[in-house]
Motif scaffolding. Structure first.
Motif, PDB file in Angstrom:
ATOM      1  N   GLU A  24       0.816  -1.140   0.135  1.00  0.00           N
ATOM      2  CA  GLU A  24       0.099   0.017   0.012  1.00  0.00           C
ATOM      3  C   GLU A  24       0.862   1.246   0.014  1.00  0.00           C
ATOM      4  O   GLU A  24       0.511   2.397  -0.557  1.00  0.00           O
ATOM      5  N   ASN A  25       1.935   1.323   0.598  1.00  0.00           N
ATOM      6  CA  ASN A  25       2.634   2.525   0.696  1.00  0.00           C
ATOM      7  C   ASN A  25       3.976   2.605  -0.261  1.00  0.00           C
ATOM      8  O   ASN A  25       4.480   3.657  -0.487  1.00  0.00           O
ATOM      9  N   SER A  26       4.112   1.660  -1.101  1.00  0.00           N
ATOM     10  CA  SER A  26       5.137   1.676  -2.102  1.00  0.00           C
ATOM     11  C   SER A  26       4.556   1.582  -3.469  1.00  0.00           C
ATOM     12  O   SER A  26       3.692   1.139  -3.704  1.00  0.00           O
ATOM     13  N   GLU A  27       5.249   2.197  -4.398  1.00  0.00           N
ATOM     14  CA  GLU A  27       4.782   2.536  -5.706  1.00  0.00           C
ATOM     15  C   GLU A  27       5.987   1.888  -6.692  1.00  0.00           C
ATOM     16  O   GLU A  27       5.920   2.226  -7.678  1.00  0.00           O
ATOM     17  N   ASP A  28       6.821   1.396  -6.046  1.00  0.00           N
ATOM     18  CA  ASP A  28       7.870   0.620  -6.799  1.00  0.00           C
ATOM     19  C   ASP A  28       7.425  -0.752  -7.620  1.00  0.00           C
ATOM     20  O   ASP A  28       6.274  -1.015  -7.474  1.00  0.00           O
ATOM     21  N   HIS A  29       8.471  -1.201  -8.096  1.00  0.00           N
ATOM     22  CA  HIS A  29       7.784  -2.722  -8.860  1.00  0.00           C
ATOM     23  C   HIS A  29       7.815  -3.822  -7.815  1.00  0.00           C
ATOM     24  O   HIS A  29       6.996  -4.705  -8.164  1.00  0.00           O
ATOM     25  N   ILE A  30       7.965  -3.551  -6.418  1.00  0.00           N
ATOM     26  CA  ILE A  30       7.680  -4.520  -5.438  1.00  0.00           C
ATOM     27  C   ILE A  30       6.181  -4.481  -4.994  1.00  0.00           C
ATOM     28  O   ILE A  30       5.761  -5.601  -5.039  1.00  0.00           O
ATOM     29  N   ALA A  31       5.671  -3.499  -5.310  1.00  0.00           N
ATOM     30  CA  ALA A  31       4.086  -3.308  -5.178  1.00  0.00           C
ATOM     31  C   ALA A  31       3.333  -4.133  -6.365  1.00  0.00           C
ATOM     32  O   ALA A  31       2.359  -4.806  -6.057  1.00  0.00           O
ATOM     33  N   GLU A  32       3.893  -4.400  -7.431  1.00  0.00           N
ATOM     34  CA  GLU A  32       3.347  -4.965  -8.598  1.00  0.00           C
ATOM     35  C   GLU A  32       3.586  -6.816  -8.319  1.00  0.00           C
ATOM     36  O   GLU A  32       2.712  -7.383  -8.632  1.00  0.00           O
TER      37      GLU A  32
END
Length: 108
Positions: A24-32
């Motif tokens: 929820e807090n990350s907009e990196d590739h990890i969130a995908e």
């Protein structure tokens, strides 16, 4: 055994909560990489393990009460803790072992 299952369920629950916060807090590739379906399945697994640990705890307490009496291997009569046979069968086993190991006859 039930404590291990409970701890595993709680650790999975903590990991799911951590991954949810990261997603929820990350907009990196990890969130995908972290999908909602994956989190839901992991949460279901954690809750199932926690419920299973409760059931195992109930069964472990029940078996401790039921299997409390120590019984003779031959006749199933109650015997003192630490014993394998009742007195009668213990004497018979000891006599058989004595005859088996002392096959020679005494000379007079």
């Amino acid at each position: 055994m039930w404590t291990t299952v409970l701890r595993l369920g709680l650790w999975i629950l903590i990991a799911v909560l951590g991954l949810y916060v990261l997603r929820e807090n990350s907009e990196d590739h990890i969130a995908e990489l972290i999908t909602g379906e994956m989190l839901q399945q992991a949460l279901t697994l954690a809750l199932a393990l926690i419920v299973l640990s409760g059931v195992l705890r109930i069964f472990s307490k029940t078996t401790a009460v039921v299997a409390k009496k120590n019984r003779c291997q031959t006749c199933r009569t109650p015997i003192p803790p630490g014993a394998i046979f009742c007195r009668t069968h213990l004497r018979r086993v000891l006599e058989e072992e004595n005859e088996r190991t002392h096959l020679t006859k005494l000379r007079r």
